[in-house]
Design an enzyme around this catalytic site. Structure first.
Site, PDB file in Angstrom:
ATOM      1  N   GLY A 155       0.820  -1.212   0.000  1.00 50.85           N
ATOM      2  CA  GLY A 155       0.000   0.000   0.000  1.00 50.85           C
ATOM      3  C   GLY A 155       0.850   1.255   0.000  1.00 50.85           C
ATOM      4  N   ASP A 156       1.879   1.277   0.836  1.00 54.68           N
ATOM      5  CA  ASP A 156       2.782   2.421   0.867  1.00 54.68           C
ATOM      6  C   ASP A 156       3.493   2.607  -0.468  1.00 54.68           C
ATOM      7  OD1 ASP A 156       2.858   3.457   3.745  1.00 54.68           O
ATOM      8  OD2 ASP A 156       3.146   1.324   4.055  1.00 54.68           O
ATOM      9  N   THR A 157       3.951   1.495  -1.037  1.00 48.70           N
ATOM     10  CA  THR A 157       4.697   1.592  -2.288  1.00 48.70           C
ATOM     11  C   THR A 157       3.803   2.053  -3.430  1.00 48.70           C
ATOM     12  OG1 THR A 157       6.119  -0.205  -1.503  1.00 48.70           O
ATOM     13  CG2 THR A 157       6.225   0.337  -3.837  1.00 48.70           C
TER      14      THR A 157
END
Length: 387
Positions: A155-157
């Site tokens: 999700g962060d990436t």
């Protein structure tokens, strides 16, 4: 001004291709990622990837004098990246409206759990929560079992990569208008943007897509098949012509020539029968034997790689995806290469990840501060030199 994953990954991507990235860190411990997962000589080896090609300035952002330094940096910068909770920058007097008064060309990337607006904007939101709200977590499971997380902070990436796209679009638009703008990326929206046909299928048919385990629901055949050596072969025979070649390769021309299986819609109706036929064939062969036969038949297939498989694979090496860097202590460390591949201006590793505050004094001088001013800031704890 980002910490941990999303903001710093976006900055890392730009730094790989030549951007001069000045990373602001809190004095003392610095970015928490420095201490995540496995440490070498007291520093995470992840840090060596996430912060390569960057410079580090240690600033106490709660101090008004440090906030003034940020304003000086923002006056000269093209882009500011931050992933604090919404309102944090404004609380320090560093909101985009204030900074763009000083530098109308400034582009501000803001990554947060839920975005800068909406009823959830003030909630803390990490990547795993964004993955769940975006619809991904519900799909990553075997039917009837607990949904599992993807093994990395996807999700962060995804949010970081959407942020990079936004920055590049804003830079391009600035060529025309001369004006900067705010790029607002929410973790859950970055995940949601990758959810393919989820919403229109619900809208048109009321269909709630569920977890498919190792298969790709509604696409057939595409699955992981057990082999005689206990490994799995991933086989994607879902193209119409590919399906026929696959059936020929496993000696099931009866299924390959069946007119009711000529397209995906027909195959989905009989996917269990098709999977059983493929599975019977793979169970009599090792993974290597399966992949060799399917490569000959031009059917997409592959093995499930561990990191040991990755570092031993000649294709990874040939593409420059495994690079060795020499750390400051003289030891070598293998790290991922640069993505994407540009033919004329390729990215690369220019410098190792910085120590906390390693570049504080150099950046202060570039901003025009005198040695006396720098010494005074250090004495008052506003900035820190190398720690």
């Amino acid at each position: 001004m980002g910490q941990l994953i999303a903001g710093p990954f976006a900055a890392k991507t730009l730094a790989d291709f030549g951007a001069d990235v000045v990373k602001i860190e809190p004095p003392g411990a610095g970015d928490p990622l420095r201490n995540w997962r496995l440490l070498k000589n007291g520093t995470s080896v992840w840090w060596q990837v996430q912060s390569r090609n960057k410079r580090s300035v240690a600033l106490d952002l709660k101090n008004p004098a440090a906030q003034e330094i940020v304003r000086k940096l923002a006056t000269e910068a093209d882009v500011l990246i931050e992933n604090f909770r919404p309102g944090a920058l404004e609380g320090w007097g560093l909101g985009p409206d204030k900074l763009q008064e000083l530098n109308p060309r400034l582009i501000v990337l803001r990554i947060s759990g839920y975005g800068q607006t909406g009823p959830y904007k003030d909630r803390p939101g990490f990547g795993v929560v964004g993955e769940a709200m975006g619809g991904l977590r519900h799909l990553t499971a075997e039917p009837g079992r607990v949904p599992v997380r993807v093994g990395v902070s996807i999700g962060d990436t995804l949010a970081a990569l959407h942020g990079v796209i936004g920055i590049l679009l804003a830079l391009q638009e600035r060529q025309r208008s001369g004006q900067g703008q705010v790029v607002d990326v929410a973790l859950y929206e970055a995940v949601f943007n990758c959810m393919e046909s989820l919403v229109p299928e619900y809208s048109a048919f009321g269909a709630v897509r569920g977890p498919g385990g190792s298969a790709l629901p509604g696409i057939a055949p595409s699955n992981a098949y057990l082999c005689s050596d206990g490994g799995y072969a991933l086989i994607a025979g879902n193209g119409d012509s590919i399906y026929k070649r696959l059936m020929a390769a496993i000696a099931r021309e009866d299924l390959g020539s069946d007119p009711t299986l000529a397209d995906n819609a027909g195959r989905v109706k009989r996917v269990e029968e098709i999977d059983a036929a493929i599975g019977a064939w793979t169970k009599a062969r090792t993974v290597d034997e399966v992949l060799q036969a399917l490569d000959t038949a031009a059917v997409p297939a592959g093995r499930i790689y561990t990191v040991a498989d990755i570092v031993a694979d000649p294709h990874y090496a040939a593409r420059g995806m495994l690079q060795q860097v020499r750390l400051d202590d003289g030891e070598l460390l293998t790290v991922p290469g640069v993505v994407p591949k540009l033919s004329r201006t390729p990215g690369g590793h220019r410098r190792n990840a910085p120590r906390i505050g390693q570049d504080t004094e150099a950046v202060m001088r570039e901003l025009g501060l005198t040695e006396e001013q720098i010494a005074g800031l250090k004495q008052r704890g506003v900035v820190k030199g190398e720690q």
